[in-house]
Design an enzyme around this catalytic site. Structure first.
Site, PDB file in Angstrom:
ATOM      1  N   GLU A  55       0.847  -1.290  -0.030  1.00 24.29           N
ATOM      2  CA  GLU A  55       0.021  -0.183  -0.049  1.00 24.29           C
ATOM      3  C   GLU A  55       0.862   1.303   0.043  1.00 24.29           C
ATOM      4  O   GLU A  55       1.650   1.471   1.046  1.00 24.29           O
ATOM      5  CB  GLU A  55      -0.797  -0.028   1.174  1.00 24.29           C
ATOM      6  CG  GLU A  55      -1.647   1.111   1.512  1.00 24.29           C
ATOM      7  CD  GLU A  55      -2.356   0.843   2.783  1.00 24.29           C
ATOM      8  OE1 GLU A  55      -2.797   1.963   3.705  1.00 24.29           O
ATOM      9  OE2 GLU A  55      -2.823  -0.139   3.335  1.00 24.29           O
ATOM     10  N   ASP A  66      -4.566  10.570   9.381  1.00 27.90           N
ATOM     11  CA  ASP A  66      -3.275  10.113   9.686  1.00 27.90           C
ATOM     12  C   ASP A  66      -2.813  10.603  10.958  1.00 27.90           C
ATOM     13  O   ASP A  66      -2.793  11.661  11.464  1.00 27.90           O
ATOM     14  CB  ASP A  66      -2.143  10.393   8.639  1.00 27.90           C
ATOM     15  CG  ASP A  66      -2.472   9.646   7.192  1.00 27.90           C
ATOM     16  OD1 ASP A  66      -3.069   8.509   7.378  1.00 27.90           O
ATOM     17  OD2 ASP A  66      -2.387  10.161   6.279  1.00 27.90           O
TER      18      ASP A  66
END
Length: 271
Positions: A55, A66
């Site tokens: 990924e 995040d």
């Protein structure tokens, strides 16, 4: 309901790991961190360590979902001049290792680049699909069309807070696998995995037989082993990024990535 399409590299991976009786190991690293060349070497090391599917993160200036580790990496990549076209270079190098390769990105950079153009360039680089954490299926019409045209998997996220109706709709629109975020809040390695993961996987399996990957929080082989007991894939991001962030030099960071990947792979193999 989207029409059926030929088996993708991601589909074939999960067919293989299911036949082997184990979960797949998915590893995340951002493109361009700390440089494009080093990110490619680190991803190659991750694959050598046993990661089944890569990924690749597209660095973004406003990564609201995040945690601090991935934010720091994205900031370094952007400061070094990383651009969307560089991400496709990293995808091309990663796909050359033979593992399925997907990109994780917020939706804004895709819209700015052009949805059809992004899909064409991702497929042209050998990419297998896209993970879109902030794109919901009912707002994904252009992406569903473009991904179908270029045979790319659409990997959508479900969360413990997803209603049954929302979960079923998201799973139906997804292809490749369903990304189950097993904790609420931003990403980041944790000392303990979330107890919500197994329940969320069960909810997905109640409506579909599509593979389910569990992410957010895994940092070692013991945690990977725990999640591999009930999920089709164990997804690891921040812990791998930290290997590079905390290393005294790039060579040591790459070796740390390889070593962690080996530990994680041993964890999923023990099942």
């Amino acid at each position: 309901m989207t029409s059926a399409s030929p088996a993708s590299p991601v589909d074939e991976l999960f067919e293989r790991t299911r036949s082997q009786g184990r979960a797949a190991l998915v590893g995340y690293l951002p493109a361009g961190f700390p440089t494009k060349e080093t990110s490619i070497r680190a991803i190659e090391a991750m694959v050598e360590g046993g990661v089944d599917l890569v990924e690749i993160g597209l660095p973004y200036s406003d990564p609201v979902m995040d945690g601090p580790v991935i934010q720091a990496a994205a900031e370094q990549a952007l400061a070094a001049g990383s651009r969307t076209t560089d991400v496709f270079d990293v995808v091309r190098a990663t796909a050359a290792t033979g593992v399925p390769t997907v990109v994780m990105t917020y939706w804004n950079p895709v819209e700015r680049y052009g949805v059809e153009r992004f899909a064409a360039d991702l497929a042209g680089a050998g990419g297998s699909g896209l993970i879109t954490p902030d794109l919901i299926p009912d707002e994904a019409g252009p992406w569903i069309e473009a991904s179908g045209t270029h045979d790319l998997d659409r990997i959508f996220l479900v969360a413990p807070s997803s209603t049954d109706e929302r979960l079923a709709m998201t799973v139906d629109a997804a292809s490749g696998f369903v990304y189950a975020t097993a904790v609420m809040g931003v990403t980041g390695a944790r000392e303990q995995t979330s107890s919500l993961g197994e329940e969320l996987v069960a909810r997905v399996r109640a409506v579909s037989d599509k593979p389910v990957g569990v992410g957010l929080g895994v940092s070692n082989g013991a945690q990977a082993h725990e999640i591999a007991a009930y999920a089709d894939a164990v997804i690891v991001g921040s812990a791998l990024v930290r290997c590079l962030l905390d290393a005294p030099d790039e060579t040591a960071g790459i070796e740390a990535v390889r070593a962690l990947a080996r530990d994680l792979r041993a964890g999923v193999e023990r099942n």
